[in-house]
Design an enzyme around this catalytic site. Structure first.
Site, PDB file in Angstrom:
ATOM      1  N   THR A 245       1.116   6.552   8.847  1.00  0.00           N
ATOM      2  CA  THR A 245       0.538   7.275   7.723  1.00  0.00           C
ATOM      3  C   THR A 245      -0.946   7.371   7.997  1.00  0.00           C
ATOM      4  OG1 THR A 245       2.148   6.270   6.214  1.00  0.00           O
ATOM      5  CG2 THR A 245       0.137   7.087   5.201  1.00  0.00           C
ATOM      6  N   ARG A 273      14.419  10.227   0.809  1.00  0.00           N
ATOM      7  CA  ARG A 273      13.608   9.021   0.550  1.00  0.00           C
ATOM      8  C   ARG A 273      12.137   9.433   0.435  1.00  0.00           C
ATOM      9  NH1 ARG A 273       9.018   6.391   3.267  1.00  0.00           N
ATOM     10  NH2 ARG A 273       9.160   4.186   2.861  1.00  0.00           N
ATOM     11  N   VAL A 274      11.520   8.982  -0.623  1.00  0.00           N
ATOM     12  CA  VAL A 274      10.098   9.225  -0.805  1.00  0.00           C
ATOM     13  C   VAL A 274       9.404   7.869  -0.792  1.00  0.00           C
ATOM     14  CG1 VAL A 274       8.377   9.985  -2.478  1.00  0.00           C
ATOM     15  CG2 VAL A 274      10.379  11.407  -2.033  1.00  0.00           C
ATOM     16  N   GLY A 275       8.347   7.753  -0.007  1.00  0.00           N
ATOM     17  CA  GLY A 275       7.638   6.483   0.091  1.00  0.00           C
ATOM     18  C   GLY A 275       6.504   6.397  -0.905  1.00  0.00           C
ATOM     19  N   ASP A 276       5.515   5.579  -0.573  1.00  0.00           N
ATOM     20  CA  ASP A 276       4.375   5.383  -1.477  1.00  0.00           C
ATOM     21  C   ASP A 276       3.319   6.471  -1.363  1.00  0.00           C
ATOM     22  OD1 ASP A 276       3.875   4.470   1.150  1.00  0.00           O
ATOM     23  OD2 ASP A 276       2.236   3.191   0.476  1.00  0.00           O
ATOM     24  N   THR A 296      -1.365   2.174   3.975  1.00  0.00           N
ATOM     25  CA  THR A 296      -0.381   2.493   5.001  1.00  0.00           C
ATOM     26  C   THR A 296       0.515   1.255   5.139  1.00  0.00           C
ATOM     27  OG1 THR A 296      -1.782   1.656   6.796  1.00  0.00           O
ATOM     28  CG2 THR A 296      -1.968   3.997   6.285  1.00  0.00           C
ATOM     29  N   GLY A 297       1.769   1.470   5.513  1.00  0.00           N
ATOM     30  CA  GLY A 297       2.662   0.319   5.682  1.00  0.00           C
ATOM     31  C   GLY A 297       3.949   0.487   4.895  1.00  0.00           C
ATOM     32  N   GLY A 299       6.161   1.297   2.411  1.00  0.00           N
ATOM     33  CA  GLY A 299       6.009   2.085   1.190  1.00  0.00           C
ATOM     34  C   GLY A 299       6.729   1.494  -0.005  1.00  0.00           C
TER      35      GLY A 299
HETATM   36  N1  GLY Z   1       3.630   4.143   3.804  1.00  0.00           N
HETATM   37  C1  GLY Z   1       4.397   5.212   4.274  1.00  0.00           C
HETATM   38  C2  GLY Z   1       5.799   5.167   3.850  1.00  0.00           C
HETATM   39  O1  GLY Z   1       6.352   4.105   3.632  1.00  0.00           O
HETATM   40  O2  GLY Z   1       6.402   6.203   3.757  1.00  0.00           O
END
Ligand code: GLY
Length: 414
Positions: A245, A273-276, A296-297, A299
């Site tokens: 990210t 799937r949607v992350g953070d 970043t990391g 999510g």
């Molecule tokens: N931090 C990016 C994700 O998990 O999608």
């Protein structure tokens, strides 16, 4: 579950540095001493970003210094990796979902006007950060997802394109084949390359099993036409699916501040799937009165602690950027009841910029390995990278939770 020294030495990467971590009891995690902007006269303008912003920060810094808008400056930084087909964590060339489709997430916040925009699970448009801005400026909404987001972007003139580069497609095929013992991917029975599953003799050493895995995957990579110099990297991306990210926050001389985050998310994720990264308050949060933060990391972990918003609220109540970020990380530690056997598979980096120019990069772990520490990119007139301040001075364990890659095998295949 308490974490014992024995467990750590057994399951974690680092010997010497880790030894200290193993003795930590609940609530006593290490907040390592590292740099913190301690000067009372911080520099402005300033841009901070994730490590992959390093090559793209110079021109946006000049733009910001010459009076450019803070959000536009941050967007100029993240557009670099979005456009770069070789960055497999963002935009064009991002690693796809489990069906081989690239799905992107992004959000942004403009401090001076207190506005926000976001897109999630978006296909076929590479500059999703700019689409997030367009949602902010050209709609009455804050977040668009999936097909609707794509149709909006096309209507606003963003070109539709195939985001799955040949290289990322081949890595995805390799991943499919690696997991294909029970499906129809890979050579079939009639193919001369087909091999009967081998009985694993009892007690075969881990190092031997890993070596076999590497060699089998390298052979498959060759069959798929992955160039020899790219094979090893492809194999690592199959064995240890990356999350990548970029976050960027920018502050100008007047004290205006903005931030944005963009990603292709977790490699081989479930479609949808949607992350953070597109979640305002998790992947990014900016408050003109306080500052800006991003992540970043992992999510999923960050969403559960509303990381970026937590950091901003911590600073509002008097914490320094470093304290604010470390506190958010401690909430992730708390969510797992300090169970290091689980936390070793989680990783998170926060990038924190206060309105006066003080900043910090903090992380759950020191990095992936000694040669790959977590870093924050800073430009305040001087472009540089700085190591983050970790909660645990040790290295995270790649996910999924396979037995640890033995050092001698890693050395052989690095
Ligand atoms: N931090 C990016 C994700 O998990 O999608």
């Amino acid at each position: 579950m308490a974490f014992s020294r024995r467990d750590f030495v057994k399951t974690s990467v680092l010997g010497a540095v880790a030894a200290g971590v193993g003795t930590l009891a609940q609530g006593e995690e290490l907040a390592a001493q590292q740099h913190e902007s301690q000067s009372s006269s911080y520099k402005r303008p300033i841009i901070i970003a994730a490590h992959n912003g390093f090559n793209y920060i110079e021109d946006p810094y000049t733009f910001l210094k010459n009076g450019g808008d803070t959000l536009d400056a941050a967007l100029r930084v993240v557009k670099g990796p979005e456009d770069d087909p070789k960055d497999t964590s963002v935009g064009l060339g991002g690693l796809p979902n489990e069906e081989g489709v690239v799905e992107l997430d992004s959000c942004c916040m403009h401090g001076p006007t207190r506005r926000a925009g976001s897109v999630g699970g978006m296909r076929n448009i590479k500059n999703v950060s700019l689409v997030a801005k367009a949602v902010m400026t050209d709609t009455g909404h804050v977040m668009l997802v999936g097909e609707g987001a794509e149709r909006f972007a096309v209507a606003r003139g963003f070109p539709r394109e195939n985001l799955l580069t040949d290289h990322s497609r081949k890595i995805w095929l390799l991943w499919k084949e690696y997991h294909s013992n029970n499906d129809w991917w890979g050579p079939g029975l009639a193919d001369p390359r087909w091999q009967a599953p081998q009985e694993q003799p009892e007690g075969k050493p881990q190092s031997e099993l890993w070596r076999e895995r590497f060699l089998r995957l390298e052979e498959h990579a060759a069959d798929l036409g992955i160039a020899p110099e790219l094979r090893r990297e492809a194999v690592y991306k199959v064995l240890f699916p990356p999350t990548g990210t970029i976050h960027c926050s920018a502050l100008n001389e007047k004290g205006e501040i903005s931030g944005c985050t963009t990603t292709s998310g977790l490699a081989y994720k479930l479609p949808g799937r949607v992350g953070d990264s597109p979640i305002i308050g998790a992947g990014c949060y900016t408050d003109q009165d306080v500052g800006s933060a991003g992540a970043t990391g992992s999510g999923e972990e960050n969403i559960k602690v509303a990381g970026a918003h937590t950091i901003i609220e911590n600073m509002r109540h008097g914490m320094t950027p470093k304290e604010a970020g470390l506190d958010a990380l401690q909430r992730i530690v708390r969510n797992y009841n300090h169970d290091m056997k689980k936390l070793q598979f989680v990783d998170m980096v926060y990038y924190v910029l206060r309105k006066d120019g003080a900043y910090a990069g903090v992380s759950l772990w020191t990095g992936y390995e000694a040669s790959k520490p977590h870093q924050i990119v800073v430009h305040d007139g001087t472009r540089r990278v700085e190591n983050t301040t970790p909660v645990f001075q040790a290295f995270s364990h790649d996910f999924p939770p396979e037995p640890k890659l033995p050092a001698e095998v890693k050395k052989q295949f690095e």
